[in-house]
Write a protein that holds these residues in place. Structure first.
Motif, PDB file in Angstrom:
ATOM      1  N   GLY A   1       0.812  -1.212   0.000  1.00  0.00           N
ATOM      2  CA  GLY A   1       0.000   0.000   0.000  1.00  0.00           C
ATOM      3  C   GLY A   1       0.842   1.258   0.000  1.00  0.00           C
ATOM      4  N   PHE A   2       2.000   1.182   0.674  1.00  0.00           N
ATOM      5  CA  PHE A   2       2.938   2.304   0.746  1.00  0.00           C
ATOM      6  C   PHE A   2       4.325   1.807   0.367  1.00  0.00           C
ATOM      7  N   PRO A   3       4.486   1.345  -0.864  1.00  0.00           N
ATOM      8  CA  PRO A   3       5.742   0.693  -1.253  1.00  0.00           C
ATOM      9  C   PRO A   3       6.962   1.599  -1.197  1.00  0.00           C
ATOM     10  N   LYS A   4       6.804   2.849  -1.556  1.00  0.00           N
ATOM     11  CA  LYS A   4       7.960   3.756  -1.574  1.00  0.00           C
ATOM     12  C   LYS A   4       8.492   3.974  -0.163  1.00  0.00           C
ATOM     13  N   GLN A   5       7.581   4.319   0.769  1.00  0.00           N
ATOM     14  CA  GLN A   5       8.006   4.613   2.131  1.00  0.00           C
ATOM     15  C   GLN A   5       8.533   3.365   2.844  1.00  0.00           C
ATOM     16  N   PHE A   6       7.806   2.240   2.687  1.00  0.00           N
ATOM     17  CA  PHE A   6       8.183   1.052   3.448  1.00  0.00           C
ATOM     18  C   PHE A   6       9.473   0.434   2.935  1.00  0.00           C
ATOM     19  N   SER A   7       9.630   0.385   1.624  1.00  0.00           N
ATOM     20  CA  SER A   7      10.871  -0.190   1.085  1.00  0.00           C
ATOM     21  C   SER A   7      12.071   0.699   1.410  1.00  0.00           C
ATOM     22  N   GLN A   8      11.856   2.004   1.443  1.00  0.00           N
ATOM     23  CA  GLN A   8      12.953   2.902   1.831  1.00  0.00           C
ATOM     24  C   GLN A   8      13.307   2.730   3.303  1.00  0.00           C
ATOM     25  N   MET A   9      12.305   2.522   4.151  1.00  0.00           N
ATOM     26  CA  MET A   9      12.563   2.265   5.571  1.00  0.00           C
ATOM     27  C   MET A   9      13.445   1.030   5.734  1.00  0.00           C
ATOM     28  N   VAL A  10      13.096  -0.047   5.030  1.00  0.00           N
ATOM     29  CA  VAL A  10      13.877  -1.281   5.121  1.00  0.00           C
ATOM     30  C   VAL A  10      15.285  -1.061   4.572  1.00  0.00           C
TER      31      VAL A  10
ATOM     32  N   HIS B   1       9.270   4.726   9.801  1.00  0.00           N
ATOM     33  CA  HIS B   1       8.451   3.761  10.546  1.00  0.00           C
ATOM     34  C   HIS B   1       7.305   4.468  11.265  1.00  0.00           C
ATOM     35  N   TYR B   2       7.631   5.538  11.967  1.00  0.00           N
ATOM     36  CA  TYR B   2       6.600   6.210  12.759  1.00  0.00           C
ATOM     37  C   TYR B   2       5.605   6.985  11.890  1.00  0.00           C
ATOM     38  N   GLN B   3       6.001   7.319  10.678  1.00  0.00           N
ATOM     39  CA  GLN B   3       5.050   7.956   9.749  1.00  0.00           C
ATOM     40  C   GLN B   3       3.918   7.005   9.369  1.00  0.00           C
ATOM     41  N   ILE B   4       4.226   5.716   9.278  1.00  0.00           N
ATOM     42  CA  ILE B   4       3.214   4.770   8.794  1.00  0.00           C
ATOM     43  C   ILE B   4       2.765   3.753   9.847  1.00  0.00           C
TER      44      ILE B   4
ATOM     45  N   THR C   1      -8.590   8.994   6.080  1.00  0.00           N
ATOM     46  CA  THR C   1      -8.010  10.152   6.770  1.00  0.00           C
ATOM     47  C   THR C   1      -6.491  10.035   6.823  1.00  0.00           C
ATOM     48  N   PHE C   2      -6.006   8.838   7.098  1.00  0.00           N
ATOM     49  CA  PHE C   2      -4.559   8.627   7.157  1.00  0.00           C
ATOM     50  C   PHE C   2      -3.923   8.867   5.798  1.00  0.00           C
ATOM     51  N   ILE C   3      -4.542   8.340   4.740  1.00  0.00           N
ATOM     52  CA  ILE C   3      -3.967   8.500   3.397  1.00  0.00           C
ATOM     53  C   ILE C   3      -3.915   9.979   3.000  1.00  0.00           C
ATOM     54  N   LYS C   4      -4.941  10.723   3.313  1.00  0.00           N
ATOM     55  CA  LYS C   4      -4.931  12.173   3.027  1.00  0.00           C
ATOM     56  C   LYS C   4      -3.810  12.868   3.776  1.00  0.00           C
TER      57      LYS C   4
END
Length: 293
Positions: free
Chosen positions: A212-221, A236-239, A286-289
């Motif tokens: 659902g959030f591939p850019k953020q999560f893959s960058q976190m890893v 991590h804390y953003q999502i 709301t979170f996605i916005k």
């Protein structure tokens, strides 16, 4: 198995409103992963609702993902079950030429002993023509594959190359990482503790929220693997909040709600699962916005 280091995602099977497989939506979802930094794709896992797919539908999903991926990312295929002979028969008969590895869940419902689990995976390792990723998820199987059993399998069979560890127990994960053979991969199966596992020496994740959030999560890893802990924890804390949201009413109801809001697919799931209710859907929206500014 360098290709299994980083972020893999457990692909959903999108359905149309009439509950048929939505091939066009599946192609969009695969493209979304490729474009946003995901390292590999897992086909026909739990998140794919494989338990409710017919044999023909499973073949359709496999063919669609292979076509949409077009060789860009490594592919892992879910091949598991609680009937050892049936799993072995599939491993001996299927064409795995497009796949890097199989992901095989510890037997569910039967509640085998640790020796039973070992013998099950021994049969799988001896039958599989490609590497095997073990999958421990006690919340679904009603039995926990202990680190001692995992290490025994890893040492006894060269093609048992990794485990997707989803017990939700960071101490158990650390024991696996501490005692595993050098090249054996410990892959997180819990999105919320992925980063701590990576920083402890894990090799990445097979994720649900990651699709659902591939850019953020893959960058976190990626940052975690580079030991850039502070930067990784910022992501991590953003999502983190949405990880709780997507599992609140079952998987994949939550992640399918995200795909609906992103315009990638319907939020349809098959019984006995039901779609997210209006309250949860509103909180996810709301979170996605918020995260998309």
């Amino acid at each position: 198995m360098q290709s299994l280091i980083g972020t893999g995602v457990a692909l959903v099977t999108p359905f149309k409103k009439d509950f048929s497989v939505d091939v066009d939506a599946l192609k969009k979802i695969v493209a979304f992963q490729i474009e946003n930094g995901i390292n590999y794709l897992v086909v026909l896992g739990t998140t794919a609702e494989a338990a409710t797919l017919t044999s023909d539908e499973k073949e359709l999903v496999i063919e669609t993902v292979i076509e949409a991926n077009n060789g860009k990312l490594p592919l892992v295929l879910g091949v598991g079950g609680n009937n050892t002979a049936e799993v072995v028969a599939e491993l001996k008969s299927r064409d795995f030429s497009k796949f890097t590895a199989v992901l095989s869940v510890s037997p569910y419902y039967n509640k085998p002993t640790q020796e039973g689990i070992y013998q099950h995976f021994k049969a799988i390792a001896e039958a599989s023509p490609i590497p095997v990723i073990l999958y421990n998820v006690p919340g679904r199987t009603a039995s926990n594959m202990l680190p001692s059993t995992v290490i025994r399998l890893a040492k006894d069979f060269k093609n048992v190359v990794a485990i997707k560890e989803a017990a939700g127990d960071i101490v158990q994960a650390m024991r696996l990482i501490q005692n595993k053979p050098k090249d054996f991969l410990v892959i997180s199966g819990d999105d919320m503790i992925t980063l701590p596992m990576v920083l402890a020496g894990g090799s990445g994740v097979i994720s649900v929220i990651g699709e659902g959030f591939p850019k953020q999560f893959s960058q976190m890893v990626r940052l975690g693997l580079q030991r850039k802990a502070d930067e990784a924890y910022e992501l991590h804390y953003q999502i983190a909040d949405v990880i709780d949201l997507i599992f609140e009413q079952g998987n994949p109801a939550g992640i399918k709600e995200i795909f609906k809001l992103l315009g990638l697919s319907e939020n349809t799931v098959r019984l006995p699962l039901v779609s997210a209710d209006e309250n949860l859907a509103s909180r996810i929206a709301t979170f996605i916005k918020k995260i998309n500014g």
